[in-house]
Design a protein around this motif. Structure first.
Motif, mmCIF file in Angstrom:
data_model
loop_
_atom_site.group_PDB
_atom_site.id
_atom_site.type_symbol
_atom_site.label_atom_id
_atom_site.label_comp_id
_atom_site.label_asym_id
_atom_site.label_seq_id
_atom_site.Cartn_x
_atom_site.Cartn_y
_atom_site.Cartn_z
ATOM 1 N N VAL A 33 0.837 -1.203 0.000
ATOM 2 C CA VAL A 33 0.000 0.000 0.000
ATOM 3 C C VAL A 33 0.872 1.254 0.000
ATOM 4 N N LEU A 34 1.906 1.281 0.853
ATOM 5 C CA LEU A 34 2.770 2.463 0.917
ATOM 6 C C LEU A 34 3.488 2.697 -0.408
ATOM 7 N N PHE A 35 3.938 1.642 -1.049
ATOM 8 C CA PHE A 35 4.665 1.793 -2.307
ATOM 9 C C PHE A 35 3.757 2.157 -3.471
ATOM 10 N N ALA A 36 2.469 1.889 -3.328
ATOM 11 C CA ALA A 36 1.537 2.298 -4.385
ATOM 12 C C ALA A 36 1.397 3.819 -4.444
ATOM 13 N N VAL A 37 1.649 4.494 -3.321
ATOM 14 C CA VAL A 37 1.470 5.947 -3.261
ATOM 15 C C VAL A 37 2.435 6.681 -4.191
ATOM 16 N N PRO A 38 3.770 6.456 -4.100
ATOM 17 C CA PRO A 38 4.658 7.185 -5.015
ATOM 18 C C PRO A 38 4.428 6.825 -6.481
ATOM 19 N N LEU A 39 4.056 5.582 -6.745
ATOM 20 C CA LEU A 39 3.788 5.197 -8.131
ATOM 21 C C LEU A 39 2.581 5.962 -8.679
ATOM 22 N N ALA A 40 1.524 6.047 -7.861
ATOM 23 C CA ALA A 40 0.321 6.752 -8.315
ATOM 24 C C ALA A 40 0.570 8.241 -8.460
ATOM 25 N N LEU A 41 1.204 8.853 -7.468
ATOM 26 C CA LEU A 41 1.482 10.288 -7.527
ATOM 27 C C LEU A 41 2.441 10.608 -8.671
ATOM 28 N N GLY A 42 3.472 9.788 -8.817
ATOM 29 C CA GLY A 42 4.433 10.025 -9.881
ATOM 30 C C GLY A 42 3.826 9.879 -11.261
ATOM 31 N N ALA A 43 2.918 8.911 -11.415
ATOM 32 C CA ALA A 43 2.239 8.736 -12.701
ATOM 33 C C ALA A 43 1.360 9.938 -13.019
ATOM 34 N N LEU A 44 0.722 10.499 -11.996
ATOM 35 C CA LEU A 44 -0.167 11.650 -12.211
ATOM 36 C C LEU A 44 0.595 12.867 -12.730
ATOM 37 N N VAL A 45 1.823 13.050 -12.252
ATOM 38 C CA VAL A 45 2.596 14.228 -12.673
ATOM 39 C C VAL A 45 3.572 13.902 -13.805
ATOM 40 N N GLY A 46 3.504 12.684 -14.320
ATOM 41 C CA GLY A 46 4.351 12.310 -15.442
ATOM 42 C C GLY A 46 5.773 11.975 -15.083
ATOM 43 N N ASP A 47 6.035 11.635 -13.821
ATOM 44 C CA ASP A 47 7.392 11.342 -13.374
ATOM 45 C C ASP A 47 7.672 9.851 -13.320
ATOM 46 N N VAL A 48 6.627 9.044 -13.340
ATOM 47 C CA VAL A 48 6.748 7.589 -13.274
ATOM 48 C C VAL A 48 6.227 7.000 -14.580
ATOM 49 N N HIS A 49 7.039 6.131 -15.194
ATOM 50 C CA HIS A 49 6.685 5.568 -16.497
ATOM 51 C C HIS A 49 6.794 4.045 -16.426
ATOM 52 N N LEU A 50 5.717 3.359 -16.725
ATOM 53 C CA LEU A 50 5.733 1.909 -16.749
ATOM 54 C C LEU A 50 6.346 1.422 -18.056
ATOM 55 N N ALA A 51 7.210 0.427 -17.940
ATOM 56 C CA ALA A 51 7.813 -0.167 -19.128
ATOM 57 C C ALA A 51 6.790 -1.081 -19.806
ATOM 58 N N PRO A 52 6.952 -1.353 -21.088
ATOM 59 C CA PRO A 52 6.065 -2.307 -21.760
ATOM 60 C C PRO A 52 6.097 -3.666 -21.064
ATOM 61 N N GLY A 53 4.915 -4.228 -20.824
ATOM 62 C CA GLY A 53 4.829 -5.511 -20.127
ATOM 63 C C GLY A 53 5.199 -5.438 -18.668
ATOM 64 N N ALA A 54 5.015 -4.270 -18.056
ATOM 65 C CA ALA A 54 5.448 -4.056 -16.670
ATOM 66 C C ALA A 54 4.774 -5.011 -15.695
ATOM 67 N N ALA A 55 3.476 -5.224 -15.851
ATOM 68 C CA ALA A 55 2.748 -6.073 -14.908
ATOM 69 C C ALA A 55 3.279 -7.500 -14.931
ATOM 70 N N GLU A 56 3.475 -8.034 -16.138
ATOM 71 C CA GLU A 56 3.969 -9.405 -16.256
ATOM 72 C C GLU A 56 5.388 -9.528 -15.715
ATOM 73 N N ARG A 57 6.220 -8.543 -16.037
ATOM 74 C CA ARG A 57 7.593 -8.562 -15.559
ATOM 75 C C ARG A 57 7.655 -8.451 -14.040
ATOM 76 N N PHE A 58 6.833 -7.584 -13.472
ATOM 77 C CA PHE A 58 6.781 -7.466 -12.019
ATOM 78 C C PHE A 58 6.359 -8.791 -11.388
ATOM 79 N N ALA A 59 5.328 -9.428 -11.930
ATOM 80 C CA ALA A 59 4.826 -10.684 -11.368
ATOM 81 C C ALA A 59 5.906 -11.758 -11.371
ATOM 82 N N VAL A 60 6.673 -11.830 -12.464
ATOM 83 C CA VAL A 60 7.740 -12.833 -12.555
ATOM 84 C C VAL A 60 8.830 -12.557 -11.526
#
Length: 280
Positions: A94-121
């Motif tokens: 939950v705590l780590f979701a905060v910077p990802l969400a805030l950073g995505a809103l201001v354009g500072d966080v960028h997910l790589a292609p296939g990020a979800a699958e890569r994270f899961a692995v």
């Protein structure tokens, strides 16, 4: 989460000598491990890294067996107040979701292609190792040092912070050995911020130890924090333009205030009730 679980009394009287030997021992081993890592072409897989990560459990096991201090207060059972396991499981995701969400809103966080699958692995393949490494640490911090300080009559908040100070200083040789491979921040900034985060975590897991009488919530919470963070630090999963602000680390500016607030709420709500908890 309303019943205070006292830490069991050890079979032999607890003295300051064991605590001193433990504290000095883990710092000596962590320093030796850091020196070996610093001289290795691959610090992460060097013998120094193994010595470093195993030092808390090595000292705890040595004092409990060779030192004949016994295992009665090691907290190896699941304990009471099982709701703390849910806290341990969910807190850092939950705590780590905060910077990802805030950073995505201001354009500072960028997910790589296939990020979800890569994270899961990466999460799935690293989970057992992260939990194992967390157990190596927590069998020392919350499995040995916390109950020993409690048996010596050290008040709850003071002992949580004392464990946190040792825990933070123990990390310094590791951080220095890795240098730029660990952080892009100057060490004069990184180490103090990380130390504050460690103190906050020490309060949270120290309260969990008091409330449950078990070391396992701390193992689970510590392991989950690392298992979630490490994949998110990979550029194959997410790219963060300003890691000081939106980094998926306990010491980033988006996470650290929330972590401190969590520690304050946890101690005020549940820790103060256990402030007088000593081995029964």
């Amino acid at each position: 989460m309303s019943t205070t679980a006292a830490v069991p009394r050890t079979r032999r009287p607890v003295t300051r000598r064991g605590v001193t030997v433990y504290a000095v021992g883990v710092l000596v081993l962590s320093t030796l491990g850091g020196l070996v890592m610093a001289s290795s072409p691959d610090p992460e897989t060097s013998a120094g890294a193994l010595l470093f990560i195993m030092s808390p459990i090595l000292l705890a096991v040595g004092l409990r067996t060779i030192g004949r201090e016994g295992w009665a207060d090691a907290g190896l059972r699941l304990g009471r107040e099982r709701g703390w396991y849910a806290v341990a499981l969910l807190l850092f995701p939950v705590l780590f979701a905060v910077p990802l969400a805030l950073g995505a809103l201001v354009g500072d966080v960028h997910l790589a292609p296939g990020a979800a699958e890569r994270f899961a692995v990466l999460f799935a393949t690293g989970l057992v190792a992260r939990l194992t490494f967390a157990a190596f640490e927590e069998f020392g911090w919350r499995g040995y040092l916390e109950p020993r300080l409690a048996a010596l009559g050290v008040p709850a908040l003071r002992r949580h912070l004392a464990v946190g100070v040792l825990w933070a200083v123990w990390h310094v040789p590791y951080i220095v050995a890795f240098g730029d491979g660990y952080t892009t921040l100057p060490l004069a900034v990184q180490i103090p911020m990380f130390s504050v985060a460690v103190l906050a975590m020490a309060v949270i897991w120290g309260v969990a130890r008091d409330r449950t009488g078990s070391v396992w919530p701390a193992v689970l919470g510590h392991g989950m924090a690392n298992a979630v963070a490490w994949p998110l630090l990979s550029a194959d999963v997410v790219v963060i333009d300003t890691p000081l602000l939106f980094g998926v680390r306990p010491e980033s500016l988006a996470v650290l205030p929330l972590l401190i607030l969590t520690a304050a709420v946890v101690y005020r709500r549940w820790g103060r009730e256990a402030a007088g908890t000593v081995p029964a």
